[in-house]
Design a protein around this motif. Structure first.
Motif, short mmCIF file in Angstrom:
data_model
loop_
_atom_site.label_atom_id
_atom_site.label_comp_id
_atom_site.label_asym_id
_atom_site.label_seq_id
_atom_site.Cartn_x
_atom_site.Cartn_y
_atom_site.Cartn_z
N PRO A 215 0.85 -1.20 0.00
CA PRO A 215 0.00 0.00 0.00
C PRO A 215 0.88 1.24 0.00
N THR A 218 -1.46 8.00 -0.37
CA THR A 218 -1.47 8.96 0.72
C THR A 218 -2.90 9.22 1.21
N ALA A 219 -3.00 9.76 2.41
CA ALA A 219 -4.31 10.07 2.98
C ALA A 219 -5.07 11.05 2.09
N MET A 222 -6.31 9.17 -0.92
CA MET A 222 -7.40 8.27 -0.55
C MET A 222 -8.72 9.01 -0.50
N ARG A 230 -12.50 2.74 -5.38
CA ARG A 230 -13.07 2.46 -4.07
C ARG A 230 -13.62 1.04 -3.97
N GLU A 234 -9.41 -1.15 0.87
CA GLU A 234 -8.67 -0.02 1.43
C GLU A 234 -7.37 -0.49 2.06
N ALA A 238 -4.26 2.22 1.36
CA ALA A 238 -3.97 3.33 2.27
C ALA A 238 -2.64 3.12 3.01
N GLY A 243 2.15 8.23 2.42
CA GLY A 243 2.16 7.01 1.63
C GLY A 243 3.28 6.04 1.97
#
Length: 305
Positions: A215, A218-219, A222, A230, A234, A238, A243
């Motif tokens: 993974p 980055t937030a 996301m 999506r 996740e 994530a 990241g």
């Protein structure tokens, strides 16, 4: 509401669409008008439509030139139509609609328990990692961390036929899919699967080559993911604010699980700048593929902390 919904996607397969080529053209148009997103095993609307139409018809994905003029049966038309409807209205990625993806000419079963295979490491493995490994026969053991569907472990088993391959994932659901793929490719005696967090289930085992597509989203990214992405787990995407959450832990532990001349190969996507900013003292070697500059770096065991 998408443009395609406003145009009222037909309730039944249009009768005027007769051939494979007709359906490909219609699929391209639908994908473009619906503002579909790509990057999950296809780069654009043309590729995605080829994948969807040929895949739904159980035809080889490289057979369009031979097949584009052939007419579909009524049942085939309905099947392609339903697949396209799911792709453009429900925004389900084509690989999930069809239940498989292909990488380097091999087919892998996929569903929403696993990330859709698309790592550039696959292309590098198919090329024998010539930029990294002088003697492929020297690779006796390979570890695939965050294996997901098992695709990279299987490609590694093909690239290094004399090696034992170990694959790890934290997700039991993902490993169920990987197990199906390992069996599909007849590699039950070559690829061993383990559930756990990175190196946790491996004890003190060491490997000549560690590969990983961890993974790395980055937030911020996301929060802005398109609807298609999506559908992917996740857990497989994530990785914190920059990241690098998973990579940090991997780099801290990797040296203890590499042989003295071992190599670490990691695909970090478009995050090269973030990786180099986070680890300025590490001598990353970034590898390019025929498809372009990939976000794959190599480190030798001696370079790791």
């Amino acid at each position: 509401m998408t443009a395609l919904r406003q145009l009222e996607f037909p309730d039944a397969a249009p009768l005027e669409l007769v051939s494979v080529g007709d359906w490909w053209r219609f699929a391209v148009s639908c994908l473009v008008r619906s503002d579909a997103e790509f990057g999950q095993s296809s780069a654009d609307a043309g590729q995605d439509a080829l994948f969807l139409v040929l895949g739904a018809l159980d035809l080889p994905l490289d057979s369009f030139d031979q097949m584009h003029g052939f007419a579909l049966t009524n049942s085939e038309r309905k099947h392609v139509f339903n697949a396209l409807r799911k792709r453009v209205l429900d925004r389900v990625p084509t690989a999930y609609v069809l239940g498989f993806a292909e990488q380097m000419g091999l087919r892998f079963l996929v569903d929403e328990r696993v990330l859709i295979p698309r790592s550039y490491i696959g292309e590098l493995l198919a090329g024998g990692l010539h930029d990294c490994i002088n003697d492929p026969a020297s690779i006796a053991s390979v570890l695939d961390l965050c294996t997901g569907s098992g695709c990279l472990a299987i490609l590694a088993a093909n690239a290094f036929p004399d090696a034992d391959v170990t694959a790890v994932d934290i997700s039991a659901d993902a490993l169920d899919v990987a197990r199906e793929n390992v069996a599909l490719h007849g590699l039950d005696d070559v690829v061993s699967l383990h559930q756990g967090d990175l190196f946790a289930p491996l004890g003190k085992a060491r490997f000549d080559l560690i590969i990983s597509n961890p993974p790395y989203v980055t937030a911020e990214s996301m929060a802005m993911l398109p609807q298609e992405f999506r559908h992917e787990p996740e857990l497989a995407l994530a990785a914190g604010d920059d990241g690098n959450d998973i990579l940090r832990r991997m780099l801290q532990e990797a040296k203890a699980h590499l042989t003295p001349d071992g190599i670490l190969l990691v695909d970090m996507g478009h995050n090269r700048d973030l990786v180099e900013a986070a680890f300025p003292r590490l001598p990353f070697m970034w590898l390019a593929t025929e498809s372009g500059d990939a976000g794959v770096f190599m480190l030798h065991a001696r370079d790791l902390p």
